[in-house]
Design an enzyme around this catalytic site. Structure first.
Site, PDB file in Angstrom:
ATOM      1  N   THR A   1       5.091  -3.670  -5.181  1.00 40.55           N
ATOM      2  CA  THR A   1       4.030  -3.207  -6.059  1.00 40.55           C
ATOM      3  C   THR A   1       2.704  -3.473  -5.357  1.00 40.55           C
ATOM      4  O   THR A   1       2.373  -4.622  -5.060  1.00 40.55           O
ATOM      5  CB  THR A   1       4.039  -3.998  -7.382  1.00 40.55           C
ATOM      6  OG1 THR A   1       5.368  -3.996  -7.879  1.00 40.55           O
ATOM      7  CG2 THR A   1       3.133  -3.380  -8.398  1.00 40.55           C
ATOM      8  N   LEU A   2       1.974  -2.411  -5.093  1.00 40.59           N
ATOM      9  CA  LEU A   2       0.699  -2.601  -4.391  1.00 40.59           C
ATOM     10  C   LEU A   2      -0.463  -2.659  -5.361  1.00 40.59           C
ATOM     11  O   LEU A   2      -1.528  -3.155  -5.040  1.00 40.59           O
ATOM     12  CB  LEU A   2       0.503  -1.490  -3.368  1.00 40.59           C
ATOM     13  CG  LEU A   2       1.614  -1.462  -2.304  1.00 40.59           C
ATOM     14  CD1 LEU A   2       1.421  -0.270  -1.382  1.00 40.59           C
ATOM     15  CD2 LEU A   2       1.629  -2.744  -1.494  1.00 40.59           C
TER      16      LEU A   2
END
Lengths: 278, 239
Positions: free
Chosen positions: B17-18
């Site tokens: 998850t960025l």
């Protein structure tokens, strides 16, 4: 000529429904020098008999601190006992790392029992040859458990294991009903009495036994020799006194212990589990 | 050309998850006379779009704790799966021991810090509150595993807008009514000044007796204040 056909490995049943190797492991516990434990609502005391193999050697350690709130006394193969102690210590420290609180004694004991049980069901393993008395305090109160090589575990008010432990058990069975409300110092005295029973006439000295305590506001610790010797001297005074004077002597003894130990002989505060009953 | 097995092993081509997708805004928590209160609105923002309006962001964990979350909603749902499993296994022992708010808080700290060390953080700020054996507990953990305890706590925007009010007006022995009023005052300020806040909130209460989470409700607003008139005055853009 007629050797037992069913005892060559742990996983083979005898037709009578017994597992001989497991039973032999239980025998190993009886060979080791005695260890006893007893508890009140607030404290648990462990005590063991120290036996050295020769005049030239020291004795082996039989009581181990596991965590601030748990300790064990062992009888049987000391080497196995050390391995299990190491396991118990790592379980406790891992629990504290994750939850920042002490592991419940009952839960630790189940994990230990499960570990011992696996050894009774694998052909390439052998059961641990050691019995452990696990003493500890948690939010449900003070506890004393006995873990044996078969993977069984039991909770006790007071128990004794190891060689000649039967006489200590007899003593504890006679007196256990009063332990619940005993003070810490009285528990220690009873522990020493029980140990004395296993010595069969041999003189009880501080060098021949180890005593450890855990309780409310008292982390698990092994008492030093000097303290134990003071307790033993109190016992001797009590024993030498005539029977009718025993009650009076006991009170005097308690006062003396209070002074010597720098601890108040007041009734200890109730354990968490007992607070509801008040 | 054939791809060479990465130096990082099997985790090499795992995607992380960025940035968060659906997020909740501030959570407030405070201690009061009988226990701990927590407040959070029910908005779920998809970026800056107010996409969901019925998200419960405070949940009970076991008998003694409440957990509130701001940040990525799906990560909070995963955290709740961990916690529900944890409580299930704790109950399965069926003994007199149970996990309290302190244990839950420490567990969450370990989870959050462990995930940030994998460079795959759970994108939340969590508030843990509870009462066990007469002891009130309130703490927080961030997505990096930063954690602390305090008498009142706010995440995100609340940390800037609500904490000063709480510092001025909060006390540990305030009554339930006063504590609710104080939380509503803070939530109203957040509603006025935090664009992601919505006017639908729940207040959760935990005491020795147990957990109660209120039905969703709205606060009475008044937009006629002079501060709200001509909002671009003094901050004019170039167009």
């Amino acid at each position: 000529m007629f050797r037992n056909q069913y005892d060559t490995d742990v996983t083979t049943w005898s037709p009578a429904g017994r597992l001989f190797q497991v039973e032999y492991a239980m025998e190993a516990v009886k060979q080791g020098s005695a260890a006893i434990g007893l508890r009140s609502k607030t404290h648990v005391v462990l005590a063991s008999v120290n036996k050295s193999n020769s005049e030239l050697s020291s004795h082996q350690k039989k009581i181990f601190k596991i965590d601030n709130h748990i300790g064990v006394a062992i009888a049987g193969l000391t080497a196995d006992g050390r391995v299990l102690s190491k396991y118990l210590r790592s379980e406790c420290i891992n629990y504290s790392f994750t939850y920042e609180s002490p592991l419940a004694v009952g839960r630790l004991v189940v994990q230990l029992a499960d570990k011992a049980q696996v050894c009774t069901q694998r052909s390439w393993k052998r059961p641990y040859g050691v019995g452990l008395l696990v003493a500890g305090l948690d939010e449900s109160g003070a506890h004393l458990y006995y873990n044996c090589p078969s993977g069984n575990y039991f909770e006790y008010q007071a128990f004794a294991i190891g060689s000649r432990s039967q006489s200590a058990k007899t003593y504890l069975e006679r007196k256990f009903e009063s332990f619940s409300n005993s003070s810490r110092d009285d528990l220690i005295k009873d522990a020493l009495f029980a140990i004395k029973e296993t010595l069969q006439g041999e003189k009880l000295t501080s060098s021949i036994c180890t005593v450890a305590v855990v309780g409310l506001e008292e982390d698990f610790h092994i008492l030093d020799q000097k303290t134990i010797q003071e307790f033993i001297e109190l016992l001797e005074i009590r024993e030498e006194a005539p029977v009718q004077e025993e009650a009076g002597q006991e009170e005097a003894g308690q006062e003396e212990a209070g002074a010597a130990m720098q601890e108040d002989a007041e009734v200890p505060p109730p354990a968490p589990m007992d607070i509801g009953d008040l | 050309m054939e791809r060479i097995e990465g130096l990082l092993g099997p985790e090499d081509n795992k995607s992380h998850t960025l940035s968060p997708y659906v997020t909740g805004t501030s959570v407030l928590g405070l201690k009061y006379k009988d226990g701990v209160l927590m407040a959070a609105d029910m908005g779920g923002s998809y970026g800056s779009t107010l996409r969901y309006k019925n998200v419960e962001r405070v949940k009970p964990v076991g008998k003694h704790s409440l957990v509130g979350a701001s940040g990525e909603i799906s990560d909070f749902q995963e955290i709740m799966r961990y916690l529900d499993e944890l409580i299930l296994y704790d109950n399965m022992w069926d003994d007199d021991n149970s996990l309290g708010p302190k244990e839950i808080h420490n567990y969450l700290t370990r989870v959050m810090y462990n995930r940030r060390n994998k460079f795959d953080p759970l994108w939340n700020s969590l508030v843990v509150g509870g009462v066990k054996n007469g002891k009130k507990y309130l703490g927080t953990v961030s997505m990096l595993g930063v954690h602390y305890e305090d008498d009142h706590i706010a995440t995100g925007f609340g940390n800037h807008l609500a904490r000063p009010i709480l510092r001025a007006e909060h006390s540990n022995d305030m009554s339930y009514e006063d504590a609710v009023k104080l939380l509503e005052k803070c939530m109203l300020v957040l509603l006025y000044r935090d664009r992601s806040a919505i006017n639908k909130l729940q207040i959760s209460n935990i005491t020795e007796e147990g957990v109660t989470i209120s039905q969703p409700y709205s606060l009475k607003t008044f937009w006629g204040l002079s501060a709200f008139k001509d909002p671009t005055k003094g901050a004019q853009g170039s167009w």
